[in-house]
Design a protein around this motif. Structure first.
Motif, PDB file in Angstrom:
ATOM      1  N   ILE A 129       1.176  -3.361  -5.765  1.00  0.00           N
ATOM      2  CA  ILE A 129       0.033  -2.558  -5.291  1.00  0.00           C
ATOM      3  C   ILE A 129      -1.152  -2.740  -6.231  1.00  0.00           C
ATOM      4  O   ILE A 129      -2.297  -2.671  -5.840  1.00  0.00           O
TER       5      ILE A 129
ATOM      6  N   TYR B  58       0.885   6.036  -2.538  1.00  0.00           N
ATOM      7  CA  TYR B  58       0.153   6.779  -1.517  1.00  0.00           C
ATOM      8  C   TYR B  58       1.004   7.840  -0.805  1.00  0.00           C
ATOM      9  O   TYR B  58       0.593   8.997  -0.663  1.00  0.00           O
TER      10      TYR B  58
ATOM     11  N   ALA C 219     -13.304   3.227  -8.944  1.00  0.00           N
ATOM     12  CA  ALA C 219     -12.558   2.649  -7.821  1.00  0.00           C
ATOM     13  C   ALA C 219     -13.242   1.372  -7.321  1.00  0.00           C
ATOM     14  O   ALA C 219     -12.583   0.462  -6.836  1.00  0.00           O
ATOM     15  N   ARG C 220     -14.542   1.304  -7.429  1.00  0.00           N
ATOM     16  CA  ARG C 220     -15.251   0.103  -6.990  1.00  0.00           C
ATOM     17  C   ARG C 220     -15.462  -0.898  -8.116  1.00  0.00           C
ATOM     18  O   ARG C 220     -15.324  -2.105  -7.918  1.00  0.00           O
TER      19      ARG C 220
ATOM     20  N   VAL D 192      -8.962   6.010  -6.730  1.00  0.00           N
ATOM     21  CA  VAL D 192      -9.007   6.461  -5.332  1.00  0.00           C
ATOM     22  C   VAL D 192      -8.317   7.818  -5.216  1.00  0.00           C
ATOM     23  O   VAL D 192      -8.831   8.747  -4.577  1.00  0.00           O
TER      24      VAL D 192
ATOM     25  N   ARG E 110      -2.881  -7.852   1.335  1.00  0.00           N
ATOM     26  CA  ARG E 110      -3.082  -6.766   0.383  1.00  0.00           C
ATOM     27  C   ARG E 110      -4.392  -6.960  -0.385  1.00  0.00           C
ATOM     28  O   ARG E 110      -5.047  -5.991  -0.757  1.00  0.00           O
ATOM     29  N   TYR E 111      -4.793  -8.220  -0.583  1.00  0.00           N
ATOM     30  CA  TYR E 111      -6.092  -8.455  -1.229  1.00  0.00           C
ATOM     31  C   TYR E 111      -7.233  -8.007  -0.316  1.00  0.00           C
ATOM     32  O   TYR E 111      -8.199  -7.396  -0.753  1.00  0.00           O
TER      33      TYR E 111
ATOM     34  N   HIS F  44      -7.484  -4.358  -0.174  1.00  0.00           N
ATOM     35  CA  HIS F  44      -8.052  -3.836  -1.414  1.00  0.00           C
ATOM     36  C   HIS F  44      -9.581  -3.978  -1.427  1.00  0.00           C
ATOM     37  O   HIS F  44     -10.284  -3.100  -1.929  1.00  0.00           O
ATOM     38  N   THR F  45     -10.075  -5.061  -0.846  1.00  0.00           N
ATOM     39  CA  THR F  45     -11.545  -5.189  -0.798  1.00  0.00           C
ATOM     40  C   THR F  45     -12.144  -4.103   0.096  1.00  0.00           C
ATOM     41  O   THR F  45     -13.225  -3.585  -0.194  1.00  0.00           O
TER      42      THR F  45
ATOM     43  N   GLN G  31     -10.885  -1.153   0.455  1.00  0.00           N
ATOM     44  CA  GLN G  31     -10.775   0.044  -0.397  1.00  0.00           C
ATOM     45  C   GLN G  31     -11.959   0.114  -1.366  1.00  0.00           C
ATOM     46  O   GLN G  31     -12.604   1.163  -1.522  1.00  0.00           O
ATOM     47  N   MET G  32     -12.264  -0.995  -1.996  1.00  0.00           N
ATOM     48  CA  MET G  32     -13.397  -1.028  -2.941  1.00  0.00           C
ATOM     49  C   MET G  32     -14.719  -0.752  -2.213  1.00  0.00           C
ATOM     50  O   MET G  32     -15.582  -0.027  -2.713  1.00  0.00           O
TER      51      MET G  32
ATOM     52  N   SER H  21     -15.236   0.920   0.548  1.00  0.00           N
ATOM     53  CA  SER H  21     -15.367   2.328   0.941  1.00  0.00           C
ATOM     54  C   SER H  21     -15.676   3.202  -0.266  1.00  0.00           C
ATOM     55  O   SER H  21     -16.429   4.178  -0.170  1.00  0.00           O
TER      56      SER H  21
ATOM     57  N   ALA I 161     -11.242   5.018   2.129  1.00  0.00           N
ATOM     58  CA  ALA I 161     -10.772   4.292   0.934  1.00  0.00           C
ATOM     59  C   ALA I 161      -9.286   4.567   0.717  1.00  0.00           C
ATOM     60  O   ALA I 161      -8.496   3.662   0.436  1.00  0.00           O
ATOM     61  N   ALA I 162      -8.907   5.832   0.873  1.00  0.00           N
ATOM     62  CA  ALA I 162      -7.494   6.187   0.696  1.00  0.00           C
ATOM     63  C   ALA I 162      -6.638   5.510   1.771  1.00  0.00           C
ATOM     64  O   ALA I 162      -5.529   5.033   1.489  1.00  0.00           O
TER      65      ALA I 162
ATOM     66  N   LEU J 180      -5.994   1.988   0.791  1.00  0.00           N
ATOM     67  CA  LEU J 180      -4.934   1.941  -0.226  1.00  0.00           C
ATOM     68  C   LEU J 180      -3.573   2.147   0.446  1.00  0.00           C
ATOM     69  O   LEU J 180      -2.568   1.563   0.038  1.00  0.00           O
ATOM     70  N   ARG J 181      -3.570   2.935   1.500  1.00  0.00           N
ATOM     71  CA  ARG J 181      -2.337   3.136   2.267  1.00  0.00           C
ATOM     72  C   ARG J 181      -1.861   1.803   2.865  1.00  0.00           C
ATOM     73  O   ARG J 181      -0.695   1.431   2.731  1.00  0.00           O
TER      74      ARG J 181
ATOM     75  N   LEU K 128      -2.645  -1.171   1.946  1.00  0.00           N
ATOM     76  CA  LEU K 128      -2.267  -2.051   0.826  1.00  0.00           C
ATOM     77  C   LEU K 128      -0.847  -1.713   0.348  1.00  0.00           C
ATOM     78  O   LEU K 128      -0.039  -2.612   0.074  1.00  0.00           O
ATOM     79  N   THR K 129      -0.541  -0.441   0.285  1.00  0.00           N
ATOM     80  CA  THR K 129       0.779  -0.013  -0.179  1.00  0.00           C
ATOM     81  C   THR K 129       1.873  -0.452   0.802  1.00  0.00           C
ATOM     82  O   THR K 129       2.916  -0.967   0.399  1.00  0.00           O
TER      83      THR K 129
END
Lengths: 501, 332
Positions: free
Chosen positions: A13, A55, A115-116, A128, B128-129, B132-133, B135-136, B138, B158-159, B162-163, B165-166
């Motif tokens: 992750i 999460y 986060a960014r 996050v 996942r990459y 993540h982008t 996420q960043m 947002s 954003a969360a 990440l969800r 991505l997880t």
């Protein structure tokens, strides 16, 4: 096959750094937002947050926590604690919600900066959750305060304070904007999460929760200790970045950020938390003195944490320890005296029993602060209340934006720490406040504190009413003595067994 | 002071909400008008007006070409607050856990063909990459949006990224055990950085991440990149997976798409609000003309080597284009 354990997929992750090529690394992570300080990207990948959460666990845990805090509130609503509580305690609630709710929401932006823009992938993910936490803290505290708006217009300030030019709100914004809103990602992690949250929020959220429980305010005690459980997690983003900075030869920069943030946090707490704990909280509910809480949480715990990480205690540590006996008493006297300029009703907290307690906790209190209160008390006893309120403005520090104070009377040491910079004269309340300015004058030089604004003619008419109007304070909102001066009767000659002392 | 003639009376809500006739909802009480940085346009932050961050917010938030007199009037159509978000998503995660558990018990992955596992290695686990982008991106919008009600939608988004991505990291570990020879769990970064399938999305996202104007960032991410990702990487791959009996992918995607439907609802509401000001149509169309071709190219590159990729790409692009048309904006 059972579900995978978090440890089996957690590292993936946070394996998300890549090498950009359609834009440059410097474009993707501008130094002024990112703050990697020349340390290469891959070094930041060693960031290892001590408190790990994925999460699914986050939403489950947070749902539980909210369910707890909101149901305690609902269950106790009918008990109407607020209608029967000591007015000093109500003032704590009003001051706390106004100074804390919206800045906590604003901390979301500091978390979003990490986060960014952090180059540490683990930091970006944790932040996050930090954004989410701070959204929670803003929302839950606004929600809890909102039910009281029907009781007095002062409760409106839970939302309104940070939008107003009231001097305390202005000081809080100057502090929070400096620590968390206008810094790069790495600086935010050190100054907000490490120095402020690890160091100080324990004081506000656990120390005050202990007093709240003693005072019978279980809703508030439960709320703020629930908030602190989140702080305890997301505050742990600073430590790993600090480690990376030190390992890569940036200890001096890290030390300076911590020293700046720690001093600024202390000054904010001296005006906010100090008076709450030592004067507003009813005597019988005081768990410990402000100084004792500071000794336990700050000197005991924070000092150990910074030295464990390889940093030194700040250069002004002796001055900080000395000031624990002084600053908040001056702030309290000032806030009570200028009481129309705050959105809560300051409790004087100087009955004979209060003073015995203060003398015990702070030997010499009666011979210094007490002498000033004697004058106030005498004026009140003799029917001259107009002499117990402000006719002029206090000197305000160009760093902390709160009054410049020292020990009065027989311990007199009140002093201005001036500095001329680019032809402008600045005033500071202490050597460390002036030192903070000197570390980065460009950040602060163009800012006008409340007195600067007054002298520049921004505040019209140039009197108390003009000042209150500028601050957004109208009758119904402006502060007055929390107990409506009932405590003064303890000092009137016809009340047996009391004497000013 | 105590005998002042006119004393403000207590209100039933915050003063800024009190002029309305309707009682404010919990959402409004805890979400509205929280960005105090919008109060003083000359110095968003209470420090020297000319520090870098004051200039940054003046330029990329206050001086955005997308204009509205009252961004604070924005409301999330879902009226989501923190506590309801967790209730909602804890429910979704319970569903995801039950899917993962059941299919793991049934040894789902060992029933997948090696060919399909190869496609998961090339087209799924490297996502996942990409997530993540998102996420960043947002997180950037959260810190830059002109209203707290906009920031909050973006924080939840954003969360959600990440969800996703997880979920992807979780599946990467499972798939790497079922197919140890495909580079799953080790080759994702290389694939994201150099496989043709990902270069369109990587270019789009790297450029979107440096679109500093808050509204351009919103346009690039929420109106172009996310529809492209959702059409190709979520729905498209999941459709291809159905032919291969990849029920885990399909059921996970199902849950992720519920998040993206919510993202689309607030994005739509924000565009509708922006279009109350007719001048904003040209601004948004101008940005779409710049970003949509990159989104389409990303979809084409991603779908090129998927089974029936041409049809998947066409359908993803059609969905994106009709999203834009539905917003009253010109596509492409």
């Amino acid at each position: 096959m059972p579900l995978l354990d978090r440890s089996e997929y957690y590292d993936l992750i946070r394996t998300t750094n890549w090498t950009p090529s359609y834009v440059s690394e410097d474009e993707l992570y501008p130094e002024e937002m990112s703050g990697s300080r020349g340390i290469p990207m891959e070094k930041w990948e060693s960031f290892d947050e001590p408190y790990k959460v994925a999460y699914g666990e986050y939403v489950a845990t947070q749902r539980e926590k909210d369910s707890g805090a909101y149901s305690v509130k609902a269950a106790l609503e009918r008990a109407n604690f607020v209608d029967t509580a000591d007015p000093g305690w109500i003032s704590i609630l009003k001051a706390h919600y106004g100074a804390i709710s919206v800045p906590e929401y604003a901390a979301m932006t500091g978390e979003a900066r990490m986060a960014r823009f952090s180059k540490a992938p683990g930091n970006r993910n944790m932040a996050v959750f930090g954004m989410m936490d701070e959204t929670r803290h803003g929302q839950i505290q606004l929600y809890f305060a909102h039910e009281h708006t029907r009781r007095s217009r002062q409760w409106d300030w839970a939302h309104k304070a940070m939008h107003a030019n009231e001097w305390g709100a202005l000081a809080a914004r100057h502090f929070f904007d400096d620590m968390m809103m206008t810094r790069d990602a790495i600086a935010v992690s050190l100054m907000l999460t490490f120095a402020f949250e690890t160091g100080f929020t324990n004081m506000q959220f656990l120390g005050l929760a202990a007093d709240a429980a003693e005072a019978g305010d279980h809703t508030f005690a439960n709320l703020i200790s629930s908030v602190q459980t989140d702080e305890a997690r997301h505050a742990q983003q600073g430590g790993p970045n600090l480690k990376i900075l030190i390992e890569n030869g940036r200890k001096d920069e890290a030390q300076k950020m911590i020293d700046v943030a720690f001093w600024r946090s202390w000054k904010l707490f001296s005006v906010l938390t100090g008076p709450m704990m030592d004067y507003y909280t009813p005597l019988e509910s005081r768990e410990q003195s402000f100084k004792e809480f500071m000794q336990e949480w700050i000197i005991g715990q924070f000092e150990r944490q910074i030295t464990d990480l390889g940093l030194d205690t700040p250069w002004y540590w002796d001055e900080f320890i000395r000031a624990l006996d002084e600053t908040h008493h001056g702030m309290h006297l000032g806030v009570w005296y200028w009481r129309p300029t705050v959105w809560w009703n300051p409790a004087a907290g100087v009955t004979p029993e209060d003073r015995d307690w203060l003398e015990e906790k702070y030997p010499g209190w009666n011979d210094t602060w007490g002498n000033l209160w004697d004058v106030i008390i005498e004026n009140l006893v003799e029917g001259r209340p107009e002499l117990t309120g402000p006719a002029t403005l206090p000197m305000i520090c160009n760093m902390s934006n709160i009054p410049i104070v020292g020990t009065p009377s027989n311990g007199w040491n009140v002093k201005d720490y001036p500095l001329v910079h680019n032809g402008r004269l600045y005033h500071f309340g202490s050597e460390p406040d002036r030192w903070v300015f000197e570390q980065d004058p460009e950040r602060y030089q163009g800012h006008m504190n409340f007195i600067d604004r007054f002298l520049a003619g921004w505040i019209q008419p140039m009197d108390l009413m003009g000042g209150l109007q500028y601050m957004g304070l109208a009758p119904g909102e402006i502060g007055d003595d929390a107990h409506n001066y009932e405590w003064v009767s303890r000092y009137t000659p016809d009340v047996a067994g009391t004497a000013a002392g | 002071m105590t005998d002042a003639p006119e004393v403000l009376k207590p209100l039933r809500t915050w003063s800024h909400l009190a002029t309305r006739r309707r009682r404010p909802t919990e959402y409004e009480v805890v979400s509205t008008n929280l960005h105090y940085r919008q109060d003083n346009p000359d110095s968003p932050w209470e420090l020297d007006p000319d520090i870098h961050m004051n200039k940054w917010y003046r330029r990329y938030c206050n001086d955005s070409p997308l204009r509205h007199d009252d961004w604070d009037a924005f409301r999330d159509p879902d009226q989501l607050v923190y506590r309801t978000y967790n209730i909602l998503q804890d429910g979704q995660e319970t569903y995801v856990r039950s899917v993962l558990e059941q299919f793991s018990d049934r040894e789902h992955d060992s029933g997948l063909s090696v060919e399909w596992a190869g496609i998961l290695a090339s087209h799924h686990t490297p996502a996942r990459y990409l997530f993540h982008t998102l996420q960043m991106a947002s997180a950037y919008l959260s810190q830059m949006a002109p209203a707290s009600t906009i920031s909050n939608c973006s924080t939840f988004e954003a969360a959600d990224s990440l969800r996703w991505l997880t979920h992807t990291a979780y599946r990467t570990v499972e798939l790497s055990r079922a197919f140890p020879d495909l580079g799953i769990g080790t080759e994702e970064r290389r694939r994201w950085e150099s496989d043709d399938a990902w270069q369109g999305f990587r270019e789009l996202m790297e450029k979107a991440l440096v679109a500093w104007d808050w509204a351009e960032s919103f346009t690039a991410v929420n109106l172009v990149a996310k529809p492209a990702v959702e059409g190709a990487v979520l729905s498209g791959l999941s459709r291809a997976g159905r032919q291969e009996d990849d029920l885990v992918l399909s059921l996970l995607t199902e849950s992720q798409l519920r998040d993206s439907e919510r993202h689309r609802r607030w994005s739509t509401a924000l565009v509708e609000m922006a279009l109350e000001n007719e001048g904003n149509r040209d601004v948004l169309n101008g940005w779409l003309a710049k970003w949509a071709p990159m989104g389409e190219a990303a979809v084409d590159a991603y779908c090129a080597n998927l089974p029936d990729g041409g049809a998947l790409a066409a359908s993803a692009k059609e969905a994106m284009s009709s999203f834009h048309t539905g917003l009253g904006l010109a596509a492409g």
